[in-house]
Scaffold this motif. Structure first.
Motif, PDB file in Angstrom:
ATOM      1  N   TYR A 155       0.824  -1.208   0.000  1.00  0.00           N
ATOM      2  CA  TYR A 155       0.000   0.000   0.000  1.00  0.00           C
ATOM      3  C   TYR A 155       0.857   1.256   0.000  1.00  0.00           C
ATOM      4  CZ  TYR A 155      -3.855   3.158   0.993  1.00  0.00           C
ATOM      5  OH  TYR A 155      -4.783   4.170   0.912  1.00  0.00           O
ATOM      6  N   VAL A 156       1.958   1.224   0.738  1.00  0.00           N
ATOM      7  CA  VAL A 156       2.803   2.406   0.876  1.00  0.00           C
ATOM      8  C   VAL A 156       4.203   1.933   1.253  1.00  0.00           C
ATOM      9  CG1 VAL A 156       2.181   2.725   3.308  1.00  0.00           C
ATOM     10  CG2 VAL A 156       2.924   4.707   1.973  1.00  0.00           C
ATOM     11  N   TRP A 157       5.228   2.670   0.835  1.00  0.00           N
ATOM     12  CA  TRP A 157       6.607   2.265   1.107  1.00  0.00           C
ATOM     13  C   TRP A 157       6.885   2.077   2.583  1.00  0.00           C
ATOM     14  CZ3 TRP A 157       9.676   6.262  -2.324  1.00  0.00           C
ATOM     15  CH2 TRP A 157       9.559   5.889  -3.672  1.00  0.00           C
ATOM     16  N   ILE A 158       6.325   2.939   3.402  1.00  0.00           N
ATOM     17  CA  ILE A 158       6.734   2.913   4.801  1.00  0.00           C
ATOM     18  C   ILE A 158       6.104   1.761   5.581  1.00  0.00           C
ATOM     19  CG2 ILE A 158       7.294   5.356   4.826  1.00  0.00           C
ATOM     20  CD1 ILE A 158       4.721   5.884   6.252  1.00  0.00           C
ATOM     21  N   HIS A 159       5.339   0.890   4.889  1.00  0.00           N
ATOM     22  CA  HIS A 159       5.011  -0.398   5.471  1.00  0.00           C
ATOM     23  C   HIS A 159       6.223  -1.327   5.458  1.00  0.00           C
ATOM     24  CE1 HIS A 159       0.330  -0.338   5.160  1.00  0.00           C
ATOM     25  NE2 HIS A 159       0.752  -0.018   6.377  1.00  0.00           N
TER      26      HIS A 159
END
Length: 401
Positions: free
Chosen positions: A270-274
């Motif tokens: 969903y998002v890089w910072i996952h």
């Protein structure tokens, strides 16, 4: 006669050029799917019950303030604080997305034991838009706990509003609606003829059915209904991640094993910072996070044993969801670091790297996801703002258009 011939030649040349451009797009064959977070419309019954009449997440966007030197807040939408459930407003979004190389919206789609939530952006806006043939749409079942973070008070206990865990009968009722209302729509996104359906929290799916075997059985019931409805099968995607962000999230320890046992067709993010912690507060450089993420993405398909669709994250700044009166300290979502240096040029580099990862795969595996069309309160949006206009959309068009 000469004028007619000249016009014919010109028309033929334009058609040939257009055909060549279309062929180049087909040759690359990359499907660009942008996540869409539908909390920007009025009159949602749950929102109004908790926040008051007419509330939408635009209120947090408007109230955001700079929290540290050089911090750019508030961000202001170029098109104004429009209501996404208005088909005319959604038609403008569809046109802008389609004109700039976005092929599909993946709607963050909510369904709890007592029914749907935030569905009006899709049901009234997108499905009511006259031009919705121009863009595909898919669903990511956002089956996470809904916590009161609008705004979040510093160091306050989490207040659970709607639990992500559901009853088995809710699943069966929900999947009937998914097939009849969405999968059968002319614009629903399919991969090799199979409707795409993504699950945000795999561990929560397992929890809802008392274990992996129960969850796998539920998935198989869903697949059977999809085939009965006339489709070859379901394309079931799972969102995978290792870094906890939202309150209540639990990272899956063996995501690859779980994906196999559930029978997922693909995985994505969903998002890089996952995947990449933001180690520098109050800002972590975009380039550093990009480089670390792509080290993960390069081997993800092999790790999971199934296609991994790489993600491109436009930015990150969750400070609008933090109560503005509180001190801005590094205390966990949304009191956390932002990404710095996420210029349109840096974003374009990230798009190129994602394209290059998938360009030599089989046609049905060439998918790139983008975070996000409109995560305004998390600082990740393709929609134009008053500062940079259409620059991020232009980057998408330059790489994929």
């Amino acid at each position: 006669m000469q004028k007619l011939n000249r016009r014919s030649l010109l028309a033929g040349g334009l058609l040939a050029a257009s055909g060549a451009a279309a062929q180049r797009k087909d040759d690359a064959g990359v499907t660009v799917a942008s996540y869409y977070f539908p909390n920007y419309h009025r009159n949602d019954p749950r929102n109004e019950a908790f926040h008051g009449q007419g509330w939408s997440e635009w209120e947090l966007v408007k109230q955001a303030r700079p929290r540290f030197p050089g911090h750019r807040q508030p961000n202001q939408p170029l098109w104004g604080y429009e209501d996404e459930s208005d088909p005319k407003a959604m038609a403008r979004k569809i046109a802008a997305a389609a004109d700039h190389g976005v092929d599909a919206f993946i709607f963050d789609w909510y369904w709890y034991d007592d029914g749907p939530f935030l569905e009006r952006g899709l049901d009234r806006g997108f499905l009511g838009a006259r031009n919705n043939r121009r863009l595909k749409f898919g669903l990511m079942w956002a089956n996470h706990d809904w916590i009161d973070i609008h705004p979040k008070k510093l160091d306050s206990p989490d207040k659970l509003l709607y639990p992500g865990k559901i009853k088995p009968e809710t699943w069966d009722r929900m999947t009937d609606v998914v097939i009849d209302r969405y999968f059968k729509h002319r614009s629903y996104w399919k991969i090799a003829g199979r409707p795409y359906f993504s699950v945000y929290e795999l561990f929560r799916l397992v929890e809802s059915f008392g274990g992996v075997e129960g969850a796998r059985a539920a998935v198989e019931r869903f697949r059977a209904k999809v085939r009965k409805a006339g489709f070859p099968d379901l394309h079931l995607n799972g969102v995978t991640w290792g870094v906890r962000l939202l309150p209540g999230e639990t990272a899956v320890k063996d995501a690859a094993g779980l994906a196999a046992r559930l029978g997922l067709d693909s995985v994505t993010s969903y998002v890089w910072i996952h995947h990449v912690p933001l180690r520098k507060f109050p800002e972590t450089p975009y380039q550093e996070v990009m480089d670390e993420y792509y080290r993960y993405a390069a081997g993800a398909s092999a790790t999971f044993g199934r296609p991994y669709h790489p993600n491109v994250t436009m930015g990150w700044d969750s400070s609008p969801r933090a109560r503005q009166e509180d001190a801005f300290v590094n205390r966990g979502y949304p009191f956390m670091a932002a990404l710095s240096g996420n210029t349109p040029e840096a974003f374009r580099e990230a798009l190129v790297r994602a394209r290059d990862l998938v360009s030599r795969r089989p046609a049905e595996e060439r998918v790139v996801t983008i975070n996000c069309w409109n995560e305004w309160t998390e600082g990740s949006y393709l929609e134009p703002d008053t500062r940079l206009g259409m620059k991020y959309l232009e980057a998408v068009k330059a790489v994929f258009g």
